[in-house]
Design a protein around this motif. Structure first.
Motif, PDB file in Angstrom:
ATOM      1  N   PHE A 227       0.791  -1.214  -0.068  1.00 56.59           N
ATOM      2  CA  PHE A 227      -0.036  -0.097   0.149  1.00 56.59           C
ATOM      3  C   PHE A 227       0.684   1.235  -0.077  1.00 56.59           C
ATOM      4  O   PHE A 227       1.851   1.187   0.576  1.00 56.59           O
ATOM      5  N   GLY A 228       0.523   2.238  -1.047  1.00 56.30           N
ATOM      6  CA  GLY A 228       1.271   3.501  -0.810  1.00 56.30           C
ATOM      7  C   GLY A 228      -0.090   4.378  -0.872  1.00 56.30           C
ATOM      8  O   GLY A 228      -0.933   4.396  -1.712  1.00 56.30           O
ATOM      9  N   MET A 229       0.038   5.676  -0.148  1.00 51.71           N
ATOM     10  CA  MET A 229      -1.356   6.602  -0.287  1.00 51.71           C
ATOM     11  C   MET A 229      -0.648   8.086   0.380  1.00 51.71           C
ATOM     12  O   MET A 229       0.434   8.219   0.818  1.00 51.71           O
ATOM     13  N   ILE A 230      -1.411   8.940  -0.512  1.00 48.86           N
ATOM     14  CA  ILE A 230      -1.297  10.491  -0.078  1.00 48.86           C
ATOM     15  C   ILE A 230      -2.612  10.820   0.407  1.00 48.86           C
ATOM     16  O   ILE A 230      -3.792  10.718  -0.296  1.00 48.86           O
ATOM     17  N   ALA A 231      -2.783  11.762   1.275  1.00 48.46           N
ATOM     18  CA  ALA A 231      -3.942  12.394   1.799  1.00 48.46           C
ATOM     19  C   ALA A 231      -4.556  13.462   0.922  1.00 48.46           C
ATOM     20  O   ALA A 231      -3.669  13.979  -0.066  1.00 48.46           O
ATOM     21  N   PRO A 232      -5.729  13.216   0.415  1.00 46.61           N
ATOM     22  CA  PRO A 232      -6.387  13.979  -0.562  1.00 46.61           C
ATOM     23  C   PRO A 232      -6.493  15.586  -0.332  1.00 46.61           C
ATOM     24  O   PRO A 232      -6.411  15.713   1.129  1.00 46.61           O
ATOM     25  N   ASP A 233      -6.372  16.474  -0.982  1.00 48.55           N
ATOM     26  CA  ASP A 233      -6.284  17.567  -0.806  1.00 48.55           C
ATOM     27  C   ASP A 233      -7.094  18.601  -2.103  1.00 48.55           C
ATOM     28  O   ASP A 233      -7.550  17.471  -2.946  1.00 48.55           O
ATOM     29  N   ALA A 234      -6.907  19.867  -2.167  1.00 48.80           N
ATOM     30  CA  ALA A 234      -7.672  20.579  -3.438  1.00 48.80           C
ATOM     31  C   ALA A 234      -7.130  20.075  -4.743  1.00 48.80           C
ATOM     32  O   ALA A 234      -8.011  19.961  -5.389  1.00 48.80           O
ATOM     33  N   ALA A 235      -6.028  19.660  -4.893  1.00 55.05           N
ATOM     34  CA  ALA A 235      -5.301  19.206  -6.076  1.00 55.05           C
ATOM     35  C   ALA A 235      -5.955  18.088  -6.412  1.00 55.05           C
ATOM     36  O   ALA A 235      -6.181  17.565  -7.618  1.00 55.05           O
ATOM     37  N   THR A 236      -6.333  17.047  -5.502  1.00 53.71           N
ATOM     38  CA  THR A 236      -6.995  15.604  -5.690  1.00 53.71           C
ATOM     39  C   THR A 236      -8.376  16.181  -6.364  1.00 53.71           C
ATOM     40  O   THR A 236      -8.913  15.619  -7.102  1.00 53.71           O
ATOM     41  N   PHE A 237      -9.137  16.942  -5.430  1.00 56.56           N
ATOM     42  CA  PHE A 237     -10.497  16.991  -5.759  1.00 56.56           C
ATOM     43  C   PHE A 237     -10.511  17.613  -7.309  1.00 56.56           C
ATOM     44  O   PHE A 237     -11.542  17.259  -8.075  1.00 56.56           O
ATOM     45  N   ALA A 238      -9.803  18.511  -7.314  1.00 57.53           N
ATOM     46  CA  ALA A 238      -9.782  19.235  -8.929  1.00 57.53           C
ATOM     47  C   ALA A 238      -9.620  18.329  -9.974  1.00 57.53           C
ATOM     48  O   ALA A 238     -10.254  18.437 -11.086  1.00 57.53           O
ATOM     49  N   HIS A 239      -8.598  17.466  -9.546  1.00 57.51           N
ATOM     50  CA  HIS A 239      -8.282  16.313 -10.770  1.00 57.51           C
ATOM     51  C   HIS A 239      -9.619  15.062 -10.939  1.00 57.51           C
ATOM     52  O   HIS A 239      -9.572  14.889 -11.811  1.00 57.51           O
ATOM     53  N   VAL A 240     -10.270  15.167  -9.726  1.00 60.16           N
ATOM     54  CA  VAL A 240     -11.293  14.171  -9.941  1.00 60.16           C
ATOM     55  C   VAL A 240     -12.624  14.917 -10.516  1.00 60.16           C
ATOM     56  O   VAL A 240     -13.305  14.118 -11.439  1.00 60.16           O
ATOM     57  N   LYS A 241     -12.809  15.986 -10.266  1.00 64.85           N
ATOM     58  CA  LYS A 241     -14.147  16.639 -10.710  1.00 64.85           C
ATOM     59  C   LYS A 241     -14.552  16.673 -12.219  1.00 64.85           C
ATOM     60  O   LYS A 241     -13.637  16.881 -13.127  1.00 64.85           O
ATOM     61  N   GLY A 242     -15.576  16.074 -12.437  1.00 68.12           N
ATOM     62  CA  GLY A 242     -15.904  16.214 -13.658  1.00 68.12           C
ATOM     63  C   GLY A 242     -15.588  14.998 -14.663  1.00 68.12           C
ATOM     64  O   GLY A 242     -16.038  14.756 -15.837  1.00 68.12           O
ATOM     65  N   ARG A 243     -14.782  14.077 -13.981  1.00 64.23           N
ATOM     66  CA  ARG A 243     -14.517  12.818 -14.753  1.00 64.23           C
ATOM     67  C   ARG A 243     -15.998  11.890 -14.865  1.00 64.23           C
ATOM     68  O   ARG A 243     -16.727  11.964 -14.165  1.00 64.23           O
ATOM     69  N   PRO A 244     -15.770  11.061 -16.067  1.00 63.02           N
ATOM     70  CA  PRO A 244     -16.976  10.480 -16.429  1.00 63.02           C
ATOM     71  C   PRO A 244     -17.902   9.519 -15.338  1.00 63.02           C
ATOM     72  O   PRO A 244     -19.035   9.779 -15.105  1.00 63.02           O
ATOM     73  N   PHE A 245     -16.962   8.949 -14.501  1.00 62.72           N
ATOM     74  CA  PHE A 245     -17.721   8.164 -13.352  1.00 62.72           C
ATOM     75  C   PHE A 245     -17.789   8.676 -12.130  1.00 62.72           C
ATOM     76  O   PHE A 245     -18.132   7.984 -10.934  1.00 62.72           O
ATOM     77  N   ALA A 246     -17.129  10.066 -11.875  1.00 60.84           N
ATOM     78  CA  ALA A 246     -17.173  10.637 -10.468  1.00 60.84           C
ATOM     79  C   ALA A 246     -18.438  11.399 -10.146  1.00 60.84           C
ATOM     80  O   ALA A 246     -19.334  11.478 -11.112  1.00 60.84           O
ATOM     81  N   PRO A 247     -18.676  11.397  -8.855  1.00 56.90           N
ATOM     82  CA  PRO A 247     -20.006  11.625  -8.441  1.00 56.90           C
ATOM     83  C   PRO A 247     -20.281  13.345  -9.004  1.00 56.90           C
ATOM     84  O   PRO A 247     -19.429  13.992  -9.202  1.00 56.90           O
ATOM     85  N   GLU A 248     -21.404  13.701  -8.819  1.00 59.25           N
ATOM     86  CA  GLU A 248     -21.872  15.015  -9.347  1.00 59.25           C
ATOM     87  C   GLU A 248     -23.167  15.483  -8.402  1.00 59.25           C
ATOM     88  O   GLU A 248     -23.457  14.981  -7.645  1.00 59.25           O
ATOM     89  N   GLY A 249     -23.336  16.802  -8.616  1.00 59.50           N
ATOM     90  CA  GLY A 249     -24.097  17.509  -7.678  1.00 59.50           C
ATOM     91  C   GLY A 249     -24.050  17.337  -6.212  1.00 59.50           C
ATOM     92  O   GLY A 249     -23.042  17.394  -5.784  1.00 59.50           O
ATOM     93  N   ASN A 250     -25.162  17.106  -5.747  1.00 52.37           N
ATOM     94  CA  ASN A 250     -25.216  16.812  -4.054  1.00 52.37           C
ATOM     95  C   ASN A 250     -24.043  15.784  -3.742  1.00 52.37           C
ATOM     96  O   ASN A 250     -23.330  15.712  -2.802  1.00 52.37           O
ATOM     97  N   ALA A 251     -24.151  14.598  -4.779  1.00 54.41           N
ATOM     98  CA  ALA A 251     -23.175  13.511  -4.339  1.00 54.41           C
ATOM     99  C   ALA A 251     -21.708  14.136  -4.409  1.00 54.41           C
ATOM    100  O   ALA A 251     -20.974  13.632  -3.513  1.00 54.41           O
ATOM    101  N   TRP A 252     -21.279  14.838  -4.976  1.00 50.52           N
ATOM    102  CA  TRP A 252     -20.060  15.259  -4.995  1.00 50.52           C
ATOM    103  C   TRP A 252     -19.889  16.164  -3.840  1.00 50.52           C
ATOM    104  O   TRP A 252     -18.778  15.978  -3.188  1.00 50.52           O
ATOM    105  N   ASP A 253     -20.836  16.987  -3.440  1.00 51.17           N
ATOM    106  CA  ASP A 253     -20.302  17.843  -2.235  1.00 51.17           C
ATOM    107  C   ASP A 253     -20.293  16.920  -1.049  1.00 51.17           C
ATOM    108  O   ASP A 253     -19.382  17.436  -0.247  1.00 51.17           O
ATOM    109  N   ASP A 254     -21.145  16.118  -0.933  1.00 45.00           N
ATOM    110  CA  ASP A 254     -20.964  14.964   0.007  1.00 45.00           C
ATOM    111  C   ASP A 254     -19.820  14.441   0.144  1.00 45.00           C
ATOM    112  O   ASP A 254     -19.128  14.011   1.144  1.00 45.00           O
ATOM    113  N   ALA A 255     -19.489  13.796  -0.888  1.00 41.41           N
ATOM    114  CA  ALA A 255     -18.276  13.084  -1.120  1.00 41.41           C
ATOM    115  C   ALA A 255     -16.914  14.026  -0.730  1.00 41.41           C
ATOM    116  O   ALA A 255     -16.104  13.697   0.003  1.00 41.41           O
TER     117      ALA A 255
END
Lengths: 466, 208
Positions: A227-255
């Motif tokens: 296992f290797g990991m890095i804590a998520p931050d604003a850069a992580t969220f910006a990278h994920v947002k809008g990707r085809p299978f990523a959550p949207e709307g309220n689900a995004w905010d909850d996520a």
């Protein structure tokens, strides 16, 4: 409540039960399968079982994917057809050769938004730790475990010990995530982090792009950590947002609200702590047959007679296989070919870094550039990177694991030496008798131009290292 | 998989560090169905030369019917390919004694009844120094974590979870099905608590 690490939080949120003996049954959010899953599907078939959660399982052709045209050999075509058949039979979405979403499993997971912070992700591949770059609990599993996840969407696992590798300071120009990884692996050994889950932290890690973070987490297994990991931050969220299978709307905010609670608590305890100064790291190359055999390119080939007694035999055997002499400057090692590709270093940023060095220059040796996915390929072509590679004399081919794992017919011939952006310099990894030197994409580009291992830094003068 | 508690066989030394999964089974053999047997592929490029002739000096070619390997640190490092374990098991190996193993390899080994026994590096040094080229008798006792190699008695470490699994020969899928209710309840809670964790967006919709 006691302070928790990122690992603690991820573990707790996936633990269904814990047995008295300490084994945890964990829920699996995403299960990624490639052609190597044929053993696991055969096990499933033998017991007449079905895939428990086809909607959480995704298939992709990568290990045997041809990089030029259609599969050349029947056994390769059969491996691909078997995956596509198994996926169809179980109602699993599969990114086949003709799907524009196809690519290396650890490139397409993040690209499609299948990889998210806070998830548990399994794949029958040791470089699954790549997805840990998003703050996910991601680890490679074997065929028996793949069959178990297919049948139950869960996995038994004993919690690893938490280890923190902190990179303070800033990387110098021409030095990147690959060098950070090879640096700690050389220091701790190829089994140095065995039994541990690594969390990478520190200023130099925060400064990495998501691509760089993926490279760093990808190589965790080469230092022994599953296992290797890095804590998520604003850069992580910006990278994920809008990707085809990523959550949207309220689900995004909850996520995002949930993901923001994942970083390790400030006073959380780690079983092991290592601190390295990023500003001390130079471009690194490997000289031997294990990723721990890594040194700054400015160094010389080690002398087995001066190595600690316990290591002398191994160093001697490695030099014999690699055809190198003790004391030879690493920067004088001539290469026969280069390879830019793999789940370690074939994302768009990796290709940009190589192209920044190659632009307007000619390669002295032949080489292959295999983008990590069809989307990376399209992006690189839109940016004109393909032309830079081809004008330099390198071959621009399709997406897949290609010459990293040498399963699709792309191999390095016996005795030939390859400067490679891949993850393993094991004996025979790139083909029987092949000699592999691992390094960053910029360093491979430099080796292509000079025909020998080369410090890329002077070659970046007047250029922006992408 | 059937469990076992005691094994008697023959030990052979592989005096090398970091025998990785790519050496245990080169990638080109991995499209073979398991039913054909993976034994011939074990350490193929060390056991056979480029013409396919057995390398006479290689320990596994020198000693017939060996079932216990004694080797050095970082055995099975690298890939998650369970085929590396299949090659060992199909060749007839039941236990590997080494100072350290790749984590994924060790877990795969246990899932196939192969014991990854962790032994102090100093003990491995002594065992390898003692072992005649023709191999030596080996007895492994899983229950108490002891082994006798030739005339030398040693102890080894194995995670208690793995020991239990090797002895019982458990099939995890059967074991897990006993927890079907807990898994189903967890899934319901999860879908309610973190709907974002199920693939959505324009990719596709699941029945979360």
């Amino acid at each position: 409540m006691t302070a928790q690490t990122l690992l603690d939080k991820l573990w707790m949120s996936h633990e269904i039960i814990r047995r008295d003996d300490g084994a945890s049954l964990l829920w699996v959010d995403r299960h990624l399968v490639h052609e190597g899953s044929h053993h696991a599907f055969a096990k499933l078939e033998a017991r007449g079982a079905r895939v428990a959660e086809p909607g959480l399982t995704f298939g992709v052709v990568d290990h045997y994917a041809p990089t030029r045209g259609r599969p050349g050999r029947p056994e390769i075509a059969r491996m691909i057809a078997t995956l596509e058949h198994n996926a169809a039979a179980h109602g699993i979405t599969c990114f086949g050769l003709d799907d524009p979403r196809q690519g290396i499993v650890h490139v397409i997971g993040p690209e499609q938004g299948l990889t998210l912070p806070g998830l548990l992700i399994n794949c029958g591949d040791s470089h699954t730790s790549t997805h840990g770059a998003f703050g996910a609990l991601a680890f490679g599993i074997g065929a028996t475990e793949v069959a178990h996840v297919l049948a139950t969407q869960t996995i038994w696992q004993k919690k690893p010990a938490a280890m923190r590798i902190r990179f303070t300071g800033r990387l110098g120009p021409g030095v990147g995530a690959k060098d950070m990884a090879l640096c700690w692996i050389a220091k701790l050994g190829a089994d140095g982090a065995r039994g541990h889950a690594i969390e990478y932290t520190g200023e130099a890690v925060r400064a990495l792009s998501m691509e760089g973070r993926m490279t760093l987490c990808n190589l965790s297994i080469e230092g022994g950590a599953r296992f290797g990991m890095i804590a998520p931050d604003a850069a992580t969220f910006a990278h994920v947002k809008g990707r085809p299978f990523a959550p949207e709307g309220n689900a995004w905010d909850d996520a995002v609200a949930t993901w923001s609670t994942l970083p390790s608590d400030p006073d959380a305890a780690f079983a092991r702590e290592i601190t390295l100064d990023a500003s001390d790291i130079a471009p690194i190359v490997t000289w031997g047959t294990s990723p721990e055999d890594a040194l700054p390119v400015t160094a010389t080939v080690p002398d087995p007679d001066r190595a600690p007694a316990k290591q002398a035999d191994r160093v001697r055997a490695a030099l014999d296989y690699m055809g190198l002499s003790a004391g030879q400057p690493l920067s004088e090692i001539a290469v026969d070919q280069v390879f830019i590709g793999s789940c370690t270093n074939a994302r768009i940023e990796d290709l940009r870094a190589a192209a920044a060095v190659l632009a307007g220059r000619r390669a002295r040796v032949p080489g292959l550039v295999s983008p990590g996915s069809q989307q990376v390929k399209a992006q690189a072509e839109a940016e004109g990177l393909d032309r830079i590679f081809m004008e330099a004399g390198l071959e621009w081919v399709g997406a897949g694991c290609s010459m990293c794992v040498a399963m699709n017919g792309d191999t390095v011939p016996p005795g030939k030496r390859c400067a490679s952006t891949t993850n393993r310099n094991f004996r025979g990894r790139q083909g029987r008798g092949a000699r592999t030197h691992l390094m960053s994409p910029a360093m491979v580009a430099a080796a292509a131009i000079t025909g020998h291992l080369t410090d890329v830094r002077p070659m970046l003068a007047g250029r922006s290292a992408a | 998989m059937s469990g076992w508690t005691r094994h008697e066989g023959k030990a052979v030394a592989l005096d090398r560090e970091s025998i990785d999964t790519d050496q245990l089974i080169p990638a080109r053999f991995m499209s073979t169905p398991r039913s054909e047997g993976y034994g011939p592929f074990l350490l193929h490029d060390l056991r056979f030369d480029a013409e396919g002739t057995p390398v006479e000096t290689f320990p596994l070619n020198r000693v017939s019917e060996s079932s216990v390997l004694i080797t050095r640190r970082n055995f099975g490092s690298g890939s998650s390919r369970e085929a590396a374990v299949y090659a060992l098991v199909d060749f007839g190996i039941r236990a590997v004694l080494a100072p350290s193993f790749g984590d994924i390899f060790a877990s795969n080994a246990v899932n196939n009844g192969l014991l990854p026994a962790q032994v102090d590096a100093g003990v491995v040094d002594a065992l390898i120094a003692d072992l005649p080229e023709t191999g030596a008798s080996a007895r492994i006792d899983l229950a108490d974590g002891t082994a006798r190699i030739g005339d030398r008695s040693i102890t080894f470490e194995i995670d208690p979870i793995w020991r239990k699994k090797l002895i019982n020969g458990w099939d995890d899928i059967d074991l897990t099905h006993r927890h079907a209710d807990a898994i189903a309840a967890d899934r319901v809670n999860r879908a309610r608590r973190s709907p974002w964790a199920f693939p959505s967006g324009e990719g596709h919709q699941t029945t979360a």
